[in-house]
Scaffold this active site. Sequence first.
Site, PDB file in Angstrom:
ATOM      1  N   GLN A  34       0.831  -1.203   0.000  1.00 30.95           N
ATOM      2  CA  GLN A  34       0.000   0.000   0.000  1.00 30.95           C
ATOM      3  C   GLN A  34       0.867   1.255   0.000  1.00 30.95           C
ATOM      4  O   GLN A  34       2.076   1.181   0.254  1.00 30.95           O
ATOM      5  CB  GLN A  34      -0.908   0.006   1.246  1.00 30.95           C
ATOM      6  N   ASP A  89       0.200  -0.047  13.595  1.00 27.34           N
ATOM      7  CA  ASP A  89       0.585   1.211  14.255  1.00 27.34           C
ATOM      8  C   ASP A  89       0.876   0.992  15.735  1.00 27.34           C
ATOM      9  O   ASP A  89       1.532   1.810  16.378  1.00 27.34           O
ATOM     10  CB  ASP A  89      -0.512   2.267  14.069  1.00 27.34           C
ATOM     11  N   GLU A 109       0.719  -8.662  11.486  1.00 24.56           N
ATOM     12  CA  GLU A 109       0.562  -7.545  10.536  1.00 24.56           C
ATOM     13  C   GLU A 109       1.172  -7.969   9.206  1.00 24.56           C
ATOM     14  O   GLU A 109       2.296  -8.468   9.157  1.00 24.56           O
ATOM     15  CB  GLU A 109       1.264  -6.306  11.125  1.00 24.56           C
ATOM     16  N   ASP A 140       0.105 -12.882   6.812  1.00 27.29           N
ATOM     17  CA  ASP A 140      -1.301 -12.632   6.524  1.00 27.29           C
ATOM     18  C   ASP A 140      -2.138 -13.223   7.673  1.00 27.29           C
ATOM     19  O   ASP A 140      -2.024 -14.427   7.966  1.00 27.29           O
ATOM     20  CB  ASP A 140      -1.649 -13.314   5.190  1.00 27.29           C
ATOM     21  N   ASP A 158      -8.035  -5.501  13.847  1.00 30.05           N
ATOM     22  CA  ASP A 158      -7.849  -4.048  13.727  1.00 30.05           C
ATOM     23  C   ASP A 158      -7.279  -3.800  12.334  1.00 30.05           C
ATOM     24  O   ASP A 158      -6.107  -3.479  12.172  1.00 30.05           O
ATOM     25  CB  ASP A 158      -6.883  -3.595  14.832  1.00 30.05           C
ATOM     26  N   ASP A 161     -10.020  -1.421   5.740  1.00 27.97           N
ATOM     27  CA  ASP A 161     -11.379  -1.750   5.289  1.00 27.97           C
ATOM     28  C   ASP A 161     -11.358  -2.963   4.344  1.00 27.97           C
ATOM     29  O   ASP A 161     -10.317  -3.291   3.788  1.00 27.97           O
ATOM     30  CB  ASP A 161     -12.015  -0.508   4.654  1.00 27.97           C
TER      31      ASP A 161
END
Length: 279
Positions: A34, A89, A109, A140, A158, A161
């Site tokens: 990303q 984060d 993560e 994953d 967490d 989307d």
Amino acid sequence: MGMEGIWFTELETPGLVLGLKLKKVIHQEKTSYQSLAIVETEVYGKALILDETVQTTLGDEYFYHEMIVHVPLHTHPFPQRILVIGGGDGGSIREVVKYPQVKEAVLVEIDERVVVNALEHLPELSSGLKDPRVKIVFADGISYVAEQEEAFDVIIVDSTDPIGPAAGLFSPEFYRNVFKALAPEGIFVSQTGSPLFAQELLKKIHKELRTIFPITRLYLTTVPTYPGGWWSFTLGSKKHDPLEVNHGQSRVPTRFYTPAIHRGAFNLPPFIKEFLNEG
Ligand code: SAM
């Protein structure tokens, strides 16, 4: 990224834009998964932005992180083994490690760069990642959960989307694997989007989870920088009902969460009850 002059703009939903005036761009890169930016906004302080979507800002992160963590960790009588999927984060793990009874907190993560950048630029969120009880796995979350059996007391999703790598974190197969990965008194919570703009998704999730967990509940909080400013979480529980939490005070220090807010968060407006039951 969608900056006009010194404004960051996010298209929250067709016809609705969030605008944040920036003081500066701290870091920008393209990861394997990303686009990532850390900026300083005038109103909410530092913010993490992935694929031009605000993930968290220091000004309102605790509304979200405290509600995604303390609701399940107050519902479970003795949470010791916690799994957080996504959350690179570190904000959710920071809340998890506040509990002395937690023995192990695993963060799975998919994008290592999110964690690396949070550790460097967002210590306010990522400080908990250095706790010795925390194990960070770069993988994953979908395949990680598929390999677990009765391994966790609480599993928290967490995630970003439900598009791209996060899409499978909202699928029936994933939910069945979560159930299997939870201990007999286990509790699952996922962020499930805007109660205004994600109603079809919420219907689908609730319909599915009701066939898997004996207790399925939606709860709400305010997150000013998320689309519409109002956010939902969905909780599935094998045994303990989050409505029965009767603590007078929070078990850990908080800025947003209290047991009274916990109970109130499950009081749903009639229009939400209606569309959930339709599902
Ligand atoms: N609080 C945020 C929100 O609701 O917008 C989520 C923040 S957190 C940074 C989301 C993280 O989920 C991202 O860092 C992303 O890389 C991670 N993620 C997405 N799909 C994943 C998957 N399948 N497994 C593990 N992590 C995933």
